[in-house]
Design a protein around this motif. Structure first.
Motif, PDB file in Angstrom:
ATOM      1  N   VAL A   1      46.637  32.434  36.253  1.00  0.00           N
ATOM      2  CA  VAL A   1      47.621  33.139  36.168  1.00  0.00           C
ATOM      3  C   VAL A   1      47.249  34.299  37.088  1.00  0.00           C
ATOM      4  O   VAL A   1      47.103  34.591  38.368  1.00  0.00           O
ATOM      5  CB  VAL A   1      48.369  32.902  35.204  1.00  0.00           C
ATOM      6  N   PHE A   2      45.768  34.144  36.519  1.00  0.00           N
ATOM      7  CA  PHE A   2      45.226  35.650  37.062  1.00  0.00           C
ATOM      8  C   PHE A   2      43.703  35.704  36.075  1.00  0.00           C
ATOM      9  O   PHE A   2      43.443  36.271  35.586  1.00  0.00           O
ATOM     10  CB  PHE A   2      45.874  37.380  36.742  1.00  0.00           C
ATOM     11  N   TRP A   3      42.867  35.495  37.202  1.00  0.00           N
ATOM     12  CA  TRP A   3      41.001  35.278  36.352  1.00  0.00           C
ATOM     13  C   TRP A   3      40.660  36.114  35.053  1.00  0.00           C
ATOM     14  O   TRP A   3      39.951  35.893  34.424  1.00  0.00           O
ATOM     15  CB  TRP A   3      40.287  34.482  37.212  1.00  0.00           C
TER      16      TRP A   3
ATOM     17  N   ILE B   1      42.500  38.076  33.562  1.00  0.00           N
ATOM     18  CA  ILE B   1      43.004  36.608  32.249  1.00  0.00           C
ATOM     19  C   ILE B   1      42.477  36.276  31.216  1.00  0.00           C
ATOM     20  O   ILE B   1      41.778  36.522  30.405  1.00  0.00           O
ATOM     21  CB  ILE B   1      44.612  37.198  31.956  1.00  0.00           C
TER      22      ILE B   1
END
Length: 136
Positions: free
Chosen positions: A35-37, A39
């Motif tokens: 999703v979003f590195w 995170i």
């Protein structure tokens, strides 16, 4: 959404993941990376340093056994039952120790048998190598 709900969801998510074990934490980290590195990176850091991922504290079975161990030593309030429970637990601990000793002796006997077989095979090979070969 209230402030209590906003502040309690991370704790609820952590509890939910803990109930499902290390696999759930790893899956959450992978999804976080997809999703979003950052995170995924944050979850990885938290798993390593915050949750002691590589110790037994994240093990579901260990948490259950600790809970049961505590319940076994908690007095019930009934003296007769507590005496019976203490006697039964002592008997089970003695049986577990006797069984552990039995398994240890069994492993030692197996190891000795395997070692003796190795030494016999080794002596047989050396005897075969030392025997002169007839070339007729």
């Amino acid at each position: 959404m209230t402030t209590a709900t906003v502040t309690s969801w991370p704790r609820n998510a952590e509890s939910w993941l803990d109930e499902r074990g290390k696999g759930a934490w790893i899956a959450a980290m992978i999804v976080g990376f997809i999703v979003f590195w950052p995170i995924g990176l944050a979850l990885l850091a938290y798993m390593i340093w915050g949750k002691n991922m590589f110790s037994k504290s994240c093990n579901r079975a260990n948490r259950h056994s600790n809970r049961h161990a505590w319940a076994m030593h908690k007095p019930s309030g009934n003296a007769a039952f507590d005496a019976y429970k203490a006697e039964t637990l002592k008997r089970l601990e003695d049986e577990q120790e006797a069984f552990s000793d039995f398994l240890k002796r069994l492993r030692e006997a197996k190891d000795k048998a395997e070692f003796d077989q190795f030494m016999d095979d080794r002596a047989r090979r050396r005897a075969d190598e030392a025997r002169p070969v007839d070339t007729m």
